[in-house]
Design a protein around this motif. Structure first.
Motif, PDB file in Angstrom:
ATOM      1  N   ARG A 170      85.148 -66.060  -4.236  1.00 27.08           N
ATOM      2  CA  ARG A 170      85.625 -67.411  -3.890  1.00 27.08           C
ATOM      3  C   ARG A 170      84.945 -68.448  -4.769  1.00 27.08           C
ATOM      4  O   ARG A 170      83.726 -68.572  -4.736  1.00 27.08           O
ATOM      5  CB  ARG A 170      85.357 -67.698  -2.414  1.00 27.08           C
ATOM      6  CG  ARG A 170      86.005 -68.986  -1.903  1.00 27.08           C
ATOM      7  CD  ARG A 170      86.273 -68.896  -0.430  1.00 27.08           C
ATOM      8  NE  ARG A 170      85.054 -68.676   0.341  1.00 27.08           N
ATOM      9  CZ  ARG A 170      84.459 -69.602   1.081  1.00 27.08           C
ATOM     10  NH1 ARG A 170      84.954 -70.804   1.158  1.00 27.08           N
ATOM     11  NH2 ARG A 170      83.381 -69.311   1.771  1.00 27.08           N
ATOM     12  N   PRO A 171      85.706 -69.209  -5.578  1.00 27.82           N
ATOM     13  CA  PRO A 171      85.081 -70.156  -6.500  1.00 27.82           C
ATOM     14  C   PRO A 171      84.307 -71.253  -5.776  1.00 27.82           C
ATOM     15  O   PRO A 171      84.819 -71.914  -4.882  1.00 27.82           O
ATOM     16  CB  PRO A 171      86.273 -70.749  -7.272  1.00 27.82           C
ATOM     17  CG  PRO A 171      87.374 -69.766  -7.107  1.00 27.82           C
ATOM     18  CD  PRO A 171      87.173 -69.170  -5.747  1.00 27.82           C
ATOM     19  N   SER A 172      83.083 -71.453  -6.171  1.00 30.30           N
ATOM     20  CA  SER A 172      82.235 -72.534  -5.683  1.00 30.30           C
ATOM     21  C   SER A 172      81.028 -72.607  -6.599  1.00 30.30           C
ATOM     22  O   SER A 172      80.259 -71.644  -6.678  1.00 30.30           O
ATOM     23  CB  SER A 172      81.779 -72.295  -4.243  1.00 30.30           C
ATOM     24  OG  SER A 172      80.687 -73.135  -3.911  1.00 30.30           O
ATOM     25  N   TYR A 218      84.835 -78.485  -5.671  1.00 30.53           N
ATOM     26  CA  TYR A 218      84.694 -79.446  -6.759  1.00 30.53           C
ATOM     27  C   TYR A 218      83.243 -79.817  -7.026  1.00 30.53           C
ATOM     28  O   TYR A 218      82.905 -80.302  -8.094  1.00 30.53           O
ATOM     29  CB  TYR A 218      85.513 -80.702  -6.465  1.00 30.53           C
ATOM     30  CG  TYR A 218      87.001 -80.449  -6.398  1.00 30.53           C
ATOM     31  CD1 TYR A 218      87.614 -79.519  -7.228  1.00 30.53           C
ATOM     32  CD2 TYR A 218      87.789 -81.138  -5.493  1.00 30.53           C
ATOM     33  CE1 TYR A 218      88.974 -79.282  -7.165  1.00 30.53           C
ATOM     34  CE2 TYR A 218      89.163 -80.913  -5.422  1.00 30.53           C
ATOM     35  CZ  TYR A 218      89.746 -79.981  -6.261  1.00 30.53           C
ATOM     36  OH  TYR A 218      91.085 -79.750  -6.196  1.00 30.53           O
ATOM     37  N   ASP A 219      82.382 -79.639  -6.023  1.00 31.81           N
ATOM     38  CA  ASP A 219      80.936 -79.701  -6.241  1.00 31.81           C
ATOM     39  C   ASP A 219      80.411 -81.089  -6.587  1.00 31.81           C
ATOM     40  O   ASP A 219      79.305 -81.225  -7.093  1.00 31.81           O
ATOM     41  CB  ASP A 219      80.560 -78.724  -7.371  1.00 31.81           C
ATOM     42  CG  ASP A 219      79.156 -78.171  -7.218  1.00 31.81           C
ATOM     43  OD1 ASP A 219      78.813 -77.787  -6.097  1.00 31.81           O
ATOM     44  OD2 ASP A 219      78.407 -78.133  -8.207  1.00 31.81           O
ATOM     45  N   TYR A 220      81.200 -82.132  -6.327  1.00 27.02           N
ATOM     46  CA  TYR A 220      80.735 -83.477  -6.625  1.00 27.02           C
ATOM     47  C   TYR A 220      79.431 -83.785  -5.881  1.00 27.02           C
ATOM     48  O   TYR A 220      79.332 -83.607  -4.675  1.00 27.02           O
ATOM     49  CB  TYR A 220      81.781 -84.516  -6.230  1.00 27.02           C
ATOM     50  CG  TYR A 220      83.038 -84.495  -7.050  1.00 27.02           C
ATOM     51  CD1 TYR A 220      82.995 -84.551  -8.444  1.00 27.02           C
ATOM     52  CD2 TYR A 220      84.283 -84.435  -6.451  1.00 27.02           C
ATOM     53  CE1 TYR A 220      84.144 -84.542  -9.203  1.00 27.02           C
ATOM     54  CE2 TYR A 220      85.448 -84.435  -7.200  1.00 27.02           C
ATOM     55  CZ  TYR A 220      85.367 -84.485  -8.580  1.00 27.02           C
ATOM     56  OH  TYR A 220      86.511 -84.471  -9.323  1.00 27.02           O
ATOM     57  N   HIS A 221      78.437 -84.275  -6.604  1.00 28.35           N
ATOM     58  CA  HIS A 221      77.155 -84.744  -6.081  1.00 28.35           C
ATOM     59  C   HIS A 221      76.258 -83.628  -5.564  1.00 28.35           C
ATOM     60  O   HIS A 221      75.203 -83.905  -4.981  1.00 28.35           O
ATOM     61  CB  HIS A 221      77.352 -85.793  -4.980  1.00 28.35           C
ATOM     62  CG  HIS A 221      77.652 -87.172  -5.521  1.00 28.35           C
ATOM     63  ND1 HIS A 221      78.191 -87.383  -6.761  1.00 28.35           N
ATOM     64  CD2 HIS A 221      77.472 -88.403  -4.975  1.00 28.35           C
ATOM     65  CE1 HIS A 221      78.347 -88.682  -6.961  1.00 28.35           C
ATOM     66  NE2 HIS A 221      77.907 -89.328  -5.911  1.00 28.35           N
ATOM     67  N   CYS A 240      85.784 -76.525 -12.282  1.00 27.90           N
ATOM     68  CA  CYS A 240      86.158 -76.960 -10.932  1.00 27.90           C
ATOM     69  C   CYS A 240      86.445 -78.442 -10.837  1.00 27.90           C
ATOM     70  O   CYS A 240      86.651 -78.955  -9.745  1.00 27.90           O
ATOM     71  CB  CYS A 240      85.032 -76.596  -9.952  1.00 27.90           C
ATOM     72  SG  CYS A 240      84.786 -74.828  -9.737  1.00 27.90           S
ATOM     73  N   ARG A 241      86.458 -79.142 -11.978  1.00 31.49           N
ATOM     74  CA  ARG A 241      86.660 -80.587 -11.904  1.00 31.49           C
ATOM     75  C   ARG A 241      88.132 -80.923 -11.646  1.00 31.49           C
ATOM     76  O   ARG A 241      89.035 -80.126 -11.893  1.00 31.49           O
ATOM     77  CB  ARG A 241      86.180 -81.270 -13.190  1.00 31.49           C
ATOM     78  CG  ARG A 241      87.038 -80.994 -14.382  1.00 31.49           C
ATOM     79  CD  ARG A 241      86.449 -81.644 -15.609  1.00 31.49           C
ATOM     80  NE  ARG A 241      85.111 -81.180 -15.864  1.00 31.49           N
ATOM     81  CZ  ARG A 241      84.835 -80.052 -16.534  1.00 31.49           C
ATOM     82  NH1 ARG A 241      85.816 -79.288 -16.969  1.00 31.49           N
ATOM     83  NH2 ARG A 241      83.596 -79.691 -16.749  1.00 31.49           N
ATOM     84  N   GLU A 268      88.091 -84.953  -3.223  1.00 24.69           N
ATOM     85  CA  GLU A 268      87.446 -85.771  -4.249  1.00 24.69           C
ATOM     86  C   GLU A 268      86.458 -86.741  -3.607  1.00 24.69           C
ATOM     87  O   GLU A 268      85.417 -87.057  -4.181  1.00 24.69           O
ATOM     88  CB  GLU A 268      88.480 -86.564  -5.033  1.00 24.69           C
ATOM     89  CG  GLU A 268      89.301 -85.757  -6.022  1.00 24.69           C
ATOM     90  CD  GLU A 268      90.281 -86.633  -6.749  1.00 24.69           C
ATOM     91  OE1 GLU A 268      89.864 -87.386  -7.644  1.00 24.69           O
ATOM     92  OE2 GLU A 268      91.475 -86.588  -6.413  1.00 24.69           O
ATOM     93  N   LEU A 269      86.810 -87.227  -2.432  1.00 25.30           N
ATOM     94  CA  LEU A 269      86.006 -88.257  -1.769  1.00 25.30           C
ATOM     95  C   LEU A 269      84.964 -87.672  -0.821  1.00 25.30           C
ATOM     96  O   LEU A 269      83.841 -88.184  -0.738  1.00 25.30           O
ATOM     97  CB  LEU A 269      86.930 -89.201  -0.993  1.00 25.30           C
ATOM     98  CG  LEU A 269      87.998 -89.937  -1.806  1.00 25.30           C
ATOM     99  CD1 LEU A 269      88.909 -90.733  -0.873  1.00 25.30           C
ATOM    100  CD2 LEU A 269      87.358 -90.857  -2.831  1.00 25.30           C
ATOM    101  N   ARG A 270      85.332 -86.636  -0.090  1.00 25.00           N
ATOM    102  CA  ARG A 270      84.447 -86.121   0.964  1.00 25.00           C
ATOM    103  C   ARG A 270      83.053 -85.739   0.464  1.00 25.00           C
ATOM    104  O   ARG A 270      82.050 -86.117   1.097  1.00 25.00           O
ATOM    105  CB  ARG A 270      85.091 -84.923   1.666  1.00 25.00           C
ATOM    106  CG  ARG A 270      84.261 -84.390   2.848  1.00 25.00           C
ATOM    107  CD  ARG A 270      84.632 -82.976   3.233  1.00 25.00           C
ATOM    108  NE  ARG A 270      84.404 -82.037   2.150  1.00 25.00           N
ATOM    109  CZ  ARG A 270      83.211 -81.503   1.873  1.00 25.00           C
ATOM    110  NH1 ARG A 270      82.141 -81.805   2.597  1.00 25.00           N
ATOM    111  NH2 ARG A 270      83.079 -80.667   0.863  1.00 25.00           N
TER     112      ARG A 270
END
Length: 324
Positions: free
Chosen positions: A69-71, A187-190, A224-225, A238-240
């Motif tokens: 599972r991609p992460s 997406y791994d943001y932050h 993953c972007r 994108e926001l969560r």
């Protein structure tokens, strides 16, 4: 310093020739890594890439670890758990580096008080990032100024932010803080902001070293972007993650301005304001993202396979010996 061993950890997802190019540069380092871990999340590689990876495995040059599972955060945590090196170097799978890249990271750990090193990033998408000789005003402003320290600083200095695509950390430190929080999703943001902040809060010293620099190619395929070129309404995911970061670590007085800036960029921007139906959809998604972020931060809590493994091993993180 010579006694320290080094593991390079490369999460990869749907990258082909560019992954092979990155691995060739890693293998040509003048101070070779003691092990190279490729955390492979690609369902099926092209024949040439698959043959190249299997050849490196057969020669004992890399360890290829499958993850279904991609992460990105889960992949980095898998690397932390599987690695045997004293120093862990994380890089993206689409980068260019000099032959002394590993040595530049490692030399910082002559100082036993250093917990982690942020390497420089000198270009994105083939566009050079000019070296920055002083901190911008935003980086010196308020309790969240550290989030605005650019990755292309020309001088060595203490900082907080570790860019996940080019950073290193003592493995014992990564274990102590529980690795990367996997709540940040695909997406791994932050997620790297979160990891950096927890190292800082635990008392770890982080330095930026311009010698340990890379060029980030930002390959058009894979990773993953989220690409926003033709879409102005944000996805919830994108926001969560960004809202989750603020809800987890900072009270409203400190996070109000960055949350407002986030909304201005993705939700109440000019394009959406001029198109009321789009604005309503964007606002709805923002509210869903905020609700999920608060729920994850206050109810679910941090999720990390590294933290779980430490607990299963019946070892409290505070018992792990570090020099600070």
């Amino acid at each position: 310093m010579n006694a320290l061993s080094v593991s390079i950890i490369i999460p990869t997802y749907e990258r082909e020739a560019i992954l092979c190019q990155t691995l060739r540069q890693v293998l040509e380092q003048d101070r070779p890594a003691d092990e190279i871990l490729v955390i492979d999340q690609t369902p099926r590689h092209e024949p040439g890439t698959a043959a190249f990876l299997h050849h490196l495995v057969a020669e004992g040059k890399i360890r290829l670890i499958r993850q279904e599972r991609p992460s990105a955060s889960r992949a980095r945590n898998r690397g932390i758990l599987e690695a045997t090196g004293d120093i862990l170097i994380f890089i993206d799978d689409d980068v260019i580096m000099e032959r002394d890249f590993v040595r530049a990271h490692l030399e910082n750990y002559r100082d036993e008080t250093i917990a982690a090193v942020a390497g420089a990033i000198w270009s994105e998408r083939g566009v050079p990032l000019p070296s920055v000789d002083q901190l911008p005003a935003a980086a010196r402003r308020g309790p969240l100024g550290w989030m605005h320290v650019p990755p292309n600083l020309a001088f060595r200095t203490e900082k907080i932010l570790l860019p996940a695509g080019n950073c290193s950390v003592r493995r014992v430190v990564a274990l102590r803080v529980g690795g990367f929080d996997e709540n940040y999703g695909r997406y791994d943001y932050h997620a790297d902001y979160d990891f950096s902040w927890r190292i800082h809060r635990a008392g770890g010293k982080i330095v930026h070293d311009p010698r340990a620099g890379i060029h980030h190619l930002v390959a058009p395929r894979g990773g993953c972007r989220v690409e926003r070129a033709h879409r102005r309404i944000p996805e919830v995911e994108e926001l969560r993650p960004k809202l989750y970061f603020y809800a987890k670590h900072f009270p409203i007085p400190h996070s109000l301005i960055p949350i407002y800036q986030l909304m201005r960029q993705h939700v109440i921007n000019r394009a959406n304001v001029l198109d009321p139906p789009s604005l309503l959809v964007a606002l709805g998604r923002a509210l869903v993202a905020l609700g999920k972020a608060v729920y994850d931060a206050r109810i679910i809590g941090e999720r990390s396979s590294v933290r779980d493994a430490v607990r299963i091993a019946m070892c409290r993180p505070d018992d792990l010996k570090v020099s600070w």
